[in-house]
Design a protein around this motif. Structure first.
Motif, PDB file in Angstrom:
ATOM      1  N   GLY A 125       0.664  -1.595   0.460  1.00 27.05           N
ATOM      2  CA  GLY A 125      -0.210  -0.031   0.430  1.00 27.05           C
ATOM      3  C   GLY A 125       0.477   1.180  -0.131  1.00 27.05           C
ATOM      4  N   ALA A 197      -2.448   1.808  -7.133  1.00 29.11           N
ATOM      5  CA  ALA A 197      -3.903   0.585  -6.550  1.00 29.11           C
ATOM      6  C   ALA A 197      -4.858   1.337  -7.321  1.00 29.11           C
ATOM      7  N   ASP A 232      -7.446  -2.053   0.875  1.00 32.48           N
ATOM      8  CA  ASP A 232      -8.518  -1.690   1.654  1.00 32.48           C
ATOM      9  C   ASP A 232      -8.418  -1.121   3.501  1.00 32.48           C
ATOM     10  N   GLY A 246      -7.011   1.344  -0.737  1.00 28.39           N
ATOM     11  CA  GLY A 246      -6.779   0.614  -0.979  1.00 28.39           C
ATOM     12  C   GLY A 246      -7.434  -0.712  -2.253  1.00 28.39           C
TER      13      GLY A 246
END
Length: 300
Positions: A125, A197, A232, A246
């Motif tokens: 991330g 992402a 996420d 995410g």
């Protein structure tokens, strides 16, 4: 055949609060309890044991300048984990490392028995690209592992025993950072390919994997490093640094399915069971990994 190596290290993370210890060291056993190991065993995986780290120390008050937190212990663990990976590859198996924090990618770069010329696919991330040339705040290798993997850190981390850089920048791929990541433009200019992402969400995990896979592969395969915070926080809040924007579970599963067959091995990191008191996120992660990594190394 898959060989599961537990690497319960938290040495590369900052403490959640002064004097406290990050919970990622509990991740391998939490995922075992959630059924991941048994599900992979049904697919033919074997348990290749555990590589224990030294004790985590919050050394902010005593650490000299120019050194990362838990540096000696982190280097020692990386070397011992690399030896375990060597034994797995020598036995003809494909290692799946269950961590732990993402400084574990260093061990994959140190291993001698992996295919030469291997690439790196870094799924995270965050870009994890902080390093001394651009920041005065270097301390936690778990936030600096991509930079260390391609030689952009202090030699004590990025050139252990003169063996760095561990991966060729041109054969290194990053997938999953958010569009506002402060190092995104620098990473794009430094490594072979980047897919934030937002691209995975727009085009799907399978298509994102296909776009970057050949950059890292080039016929020799690649190490696959997966930081759980690529998900996420609405679906996976049990991580050190959750950020919105995410992936959803199906998107990460499809991404891993597209990447796993050409991977020489993989590491899964930064899941924190301390933030998962009822085990629901461990169960979700077990589903993603069992579905996404079943074909790990199958096309090599």
């Amino acid at each position: 055949m898959l060989a599961i190596v537990s690497a319960p290290s938290n040495l590369g993370l900052r403490p959640p609060e002064p004097g406290a210890v990050p919970g990622t060291a509990k991740a391998p056993e939490a995922l075992r309890e959630a059924g991941l190991y048994s599900r992979l065993a049904e697919l033919g995986a074997r348990d290749a044991g555990t590589v224990l780290p030294a004790r985590y120390v919050d050394d902010d008050a005593t650490r000299p300048a120019g050194h990362v937190r838990n540096e000696a212990a982190l280097v020692d663990h990386a070397l011992r984990l690399a030896e375990r990976l060597d034994r797995v590859w020598t036995a003809g198996a494909t290692p799946l490392v269950i961590g732990g924090d993402c400084s574990l990618v260093i061990a994959a770069g140190l291993a001698d028995a992996a295919p030469k010329g291997r690439g790196l696919v870094h799924v995270d991330g965050h870009t994890d690209f902080r390093h001394p040339a651009i920041s005065d705040e270097c301390a936690s290798v778990a936030g600096e592992d991509l930079a260390a993997a391609i030689g952009l850190h202090w030699p004590a981390i990025a050139d252990i025993d003169g063996r760095g850089p561990y991966f060729d920048p041109e054969r290194t791929v990053h997938i999953g950072c958010r569009d506002d990541d402060s190092e995104l433009d620098l990473v794009r200019a430094t490594i072979g390919a980047v897919a934030p992402a937002s691209e995975v969400i727009l085009h799907g995990g399978a298509r994102a994997a296909a776009r970057v896979r050949d950059v890292a592969d080039q016929g020799a395969g690649y190490w696959l490093q997966v930081d759980v915070d690529v998900l996420d926080p609405e679906v996976m809040p049990a991580v050190d640094s959750p950020d919105p924007g995410g992936l959803r579970p199906d998107e990460l599963t499809a991404l891993l399915q597209g990447l796993a067959p050409r991977a020489i091995g993989a590491s899964i990191t930064v899941f924190d069971p301390d933030l998962d008191p009822d085990g629901r996120y461990a169960a979700l992660l077990a589903d993603i990994l069992a579905g996404g990594l079943a074909a790990l190394g199958s096309e090599l």
